[in-house]
Design an enzyme around this catalytic site. Structure first.
Site, PDB file in Angstrom:
ATOM      1  N   PRO A   1       9.665 -10.283  -1.227  1.00 56.99           N
ATOM      2  CA  PRO A   1       9.348  -9.994   0.130  1.00 56.99           C
ATOM      3  C   PRO A   1      10.023  -8.543   0.110  1.00 56.99           C
ATOM      4  O   PRO A   1      11.007  -8.113  -0.384  1.00 56.99           O
ATOM      5  CB  PRO A   1      10.059 -10.925   0.867  1.00 56.99           C
TER       6      PRO A   1
ATOM      7  N   HIS B   1       0.094 -12.161   2.475  1.00 59.92           N
ATOM      8  CA  HIS B   1       1.309 -12.747   2.266  1.00 59.92           C
ATOM      9  C   HIS B   1       2.174 -11.763   3.456  1.00 59.92           C
ATOM     10  O   HIS B   1       3.506 -11.972   3.227  1.00 59.92           O
ATOM     11  CB  HIS B   1       1.626 -12.626   1.054  1.00 59.92           C
ATOM     12  N   HIS B   2       1.522 -11.109   4.363  1.00 57.10           N
ATOM     13  CA  HIS B   2       2.285 -10.458   5.263  1.00 57.10           C
ATOM     14  C   HIS B   2       3.158  -9.272   4.655  1.00 57.10           C
ATOM     15  O   HIS B   2       4.046  -9.207   5.384  1.00 57.10           O
ATOM     16  CB  HIS B   2       3.147 -11.241   6.218  1.00 57.10           C
ATOM     17  N   HIS B   3       2.806  -8.600   3.669  1.00 53.76           N
ATOM     18  CA  HIS B   3       3.830  -7.468   3.020  1.00 53.76           C
ATOM     19  C   HIS B   3       2.703  -6.313   2.919  1.00 53.76           C
ATOM     20  O   HIS B   3       2.895  -5.890   1.896  1.00 53.76           O
ATOM     21  CB  HIS B   3       4.128  -8.115   1.733  1.00 53.76           C
ATOM     22  N   PRO B   4       2.246  -5.958   4.053  1.00 48.13           N
ATOM     23  CA  PRO B   4       1.389  -4.560   4.068  1.00 48.13           C
ATOM     24  C   PRO B   4       2.435  -3.383   3.453  1.00 48.13           C
ATOM     25  O   PRO B   4       3.492  -3.306   4.197  1.00 48.13           O
ATOM     26  CB  PRO B   4       0.747  -4.253   5.492  1.00 48.13           C
TER      27      PRO B   4
END
Ligand SMILES: Cc1cc2nc3c(=O)[nH]c(=O)nc-3n(C[C@H](O)[C@H](O)[C@H](O)COP(=O)(O)OP(=O)(O)OC[C@H]3O[C@@H](n4cnc5c(N)ncnc54)[C@H](O)[C@@H]3O)c2cc1C
Length: 191
Positions: free
Chosen positions: A173, A129-132
């Site tokens: 996010p 989900h692109h939230h490292p």
């Protein structure tokens, strides 16, 4: 939509699943997605996964690429919560309010119902989900990457001020939380 999987009407506490409507077919590589313009997607996910990934250098050189292993879906908590998220996504997708927008469920598809089948589908469909976050552990011990002031261990004047110092992933996010970390650190470093 950030929700409690066990009770989507509950508005208190930290939500454990997320659903998002995308107006195009959005599916992982390898899945048989229909052509653009022919379907919509209800994405689903887990907001507080307990699986822990790993990032490490692949060699001593500055251009050596990092080795990134996200360890997705390692824990039963994550697999079970993902199943619930998928069931909630189905509830939304099959709701009467969407009748005129929906013909049939394409993915995972009506025959996929048992926990075992859902797990197999999720294992092939899940992606980032692109939230490292949380790759530089904060602490006062010598093994910590940064100290509580975000100073890089062993350096006097190098700091890490980004998502990597987060001790846990926020429910939503992460960009707003990163800005808050950066502004707080900038304000305190001016004092
Ligand atoms: C496709 C996508 C969609 C996203 N959507 C959302 C969203 O809707 N909402 C949300 O809140 N978050 C979203 N995110 C997540 C969010 O953008 C990132 O989590 C956030 O930007 C990370 O911030 P950061 O400061 O930790 O790292 P970054 O923003 O990656 O900043 C790191 C900076 O360091 C620089 N840098 C790297 N190496 C070096 C070096 N050696 N020397 C000097 N500089 C260097 C990079 O150029 C970069 O500017 C999304 C991410 C992606 C990829």
């Amino acid at each position: 939509m950030y929700l409690h999987g066990d009770d989507p009407t509950r508005s208190t506490g930290s939500p454990d699943i997320v659903l998002a409507c995308v107006v195009v077919p959005s599916a992982a590589e390898g899945l048989n997605a229909p052509p653009y313009g022919s379907a919509f997607t209800i994405l689903c996910g887990v907001t507080h996964p307990t699986s822990r990934g790993r990032i490490a250098p692949s060699g001593p050189g500055r251009n050596d690429a990092p080795v990134i292993d996200p360890h997705y879906l390692e824990t039963e908590h994550d697999r079970a919560t993902f199943r619930i998220a998928l069931k909630r996504a189905r509830m939304v997708g099959h709701h009467a309010a969407l009748d005129e927008w929906r013909d049939a469920e394409i993915l995972p598809g009506a025959p996929v119902q048992s926990d075992h089948e859902l797990d197999a589908f999720i294992a092939g469909a899940a992606s980032t989900h692109h939230h490292p976050a949380g790759t530089c552990r904060m602490g006062s011990d010598t093994d910590a990457v940064v100290d509580p002031d975000l100073r890089l261990n062993g350096f006097d004047n190098a700091f890490v001020v980004d998502a990597s110092v987060m001790p846990a992933i926020p429910s939503g996010p992460i960009n707003a939380a990163i800005v808050a970390i950066a502004e707080t650190w900038a304000a305190s470093s001016r004092d």
